[in-house]
Design a protein around this motif. Structure first.
Motif, PDB file in Angstrom:
ATOM      1  N   UNK A 153       0.951  -1.035   0.014  1.00  0.00           N
ATOM      2  CA  UNK A 153       0.068   0.048  -0.040  1.00  0.00           C
ATOM      3  C   UNK A 153       0.867   1.080   0.027  1.00  0.00           C
ATOM      4  N   UNK A 154       0.497   2.336  -0.773  1.00  0.00           N
ATOM      5  CA  UNK A 154       1.217   3.528  -1.160  1.00  0.00           C
ATOM      6  C   UNK A 154       0.473   4.295   0.346  1.00  0.00           C
ATOM      7  N   UNK A 155       1.535   4.829   1.078  1.00  0.00           N
ATOM      8  CA  UNK A 155       1.064   5.870   2.227  1.00  0.00           C
ATOM      9  C   UNK A 155       1.499   6.975   1.720  1.00  0.00           C
ATOM     10  N   UNK A 156       0.727   8.298   1.830  1.00  0.00           N
ATOM     11  CA  UNK A 156       1.130   9.528   1.629  1.00  0.00           C
ATOM     12  C   UNK A 156       1.259  10.276   3.191  1.00  0.00           C
ATOM     13  N   UNK A 157       2.069  10.761   3.573  1.00  0.00           N
ATOM     14  CA  UNK A 157       2.400  11.248   4.759  1.00  0.00           C
ATOM     15  C   UNK A 157       2.437  12.984   4.624  1.00  0.00           C
ATOM     16  N   UNK A 158       1.621  13.743   5.439  1.00  0.00           N
ATOM     17  CA  UNK A 158       1.512  15.254   5.295  1.00  0.00           C
ATOM     18  C   UNK A 158       1.723  15.677   6.748  1.00  0.00           C
ATOM     19  N   UNK A 159       2.854  16.584   6.842  1.00  0.00           N
ATOM     20  CA  UNK A 159       3.007  17.159   8.196  1.00  0.00           C
ATOM     21  C   UNK A 159       2.271  18.382   8.451  1.00  0.00           C
ATOM     22  N   UNK A 160       1.662  18.523   9.372  1.00  0.00           N
ATOM     23  CA  UNK A 160       0.893  19.910   9.715  1.00  0.00           C
ATOM     24  C   UNK A 160       1.277  20.489  10.943  1.00  0.00           C
ATOM     25  N   UNK A 161       1.456  21.844  10.613  1.00  0.00           N
ATOM     26  CA  UNK A 161       2.143  22.642  11.904  1.00  0.00           C
ATOM     27  C   UNK A 161       3.483  22.501  11.993  1.00  0.00           C
TER      28      UNK A 161
END
Length: 180
Positions: free
Chosen positions: A150-158
């Protein structure tokens, strides 16, 4: 069209006319045929469906590396098996193929899925055009296993700009992960 001719009949009775081609098959003394094609119809089917395919490494998309004579009826497994044999690889499932874009003269953006097409002719088709180029890459893991990941996209907030670099984190901070 290839039909057996009864040797006992006349040309007229066999409906043979000017321009017809007659092929003879010579069996060996023990009754077996020496070639890999057991009879004339299977040889003619092979000749009709044969296709020379130029293979290019995905890393060098402008350079032909090698060519193989294949059948347009070969399935995905047949093609990668022949490529692996040429590259002297033990595991054909570690070969991933990508079709050629006839308009851009580049590899298509998405590789061919494992057993995602039925025949070689489908791998070489691009809209209403046919190519004779396929791109290959050698993977570290078998393609079916890779496609199962599975492809997992990680987004960092703050996060500040300095913290966004994964290797440049100044402190460990818990983040909310968004799954897309």
């Amino acid at each position: 069209m290839c039909e057996h001719i009864d040797k006992k009949l006349t040309f007229r009775a066999s409906q043979l006319e000017d321009g017809d081609i007659i092929c003879f098959q010579k069996p060996l003394k023990d009754g077996t045929v020496k070639n890999r094609y057991q009879d004339v119809p299977s040889l003619l089917e092979y000749v009709h469906n044969r296709q020379v395919v130029r293979f290019r490494s995905l890393e060098k998309p402008k350079e032909d590396e090698f060519s193989l004579e294949l059948s347009k009826l070969n399935n995905y497994d047949d093609v990668v098996e022949r490529v692996a044999g040429h590259l002297k690889l033990d595991d054909p499932s570690k070969i991933r193929l990508t079709s050629h874009n006839c308009y851009s003269q580049q590899p298509k953006p998405q590789p061919i899925k494992y057993r995602g097409v039925e025949h070689l002719s489908d791998m070489l088709a691009h809209y209403n055009q046919t190519s004779d180029i396929l791109y290959y890459e050698v993977l570290d893991i078998p393609l079916p296993e890779l496609q199962g990941l599975k492809t997992l996209k990680v987004a960092f907030h703050h996060a500040t700009k300095d913290e966004e670099s994964l290797f440049g984190l100044k402190q460990v901070t818990p983040y909310l992960l968004n799954y897309y």
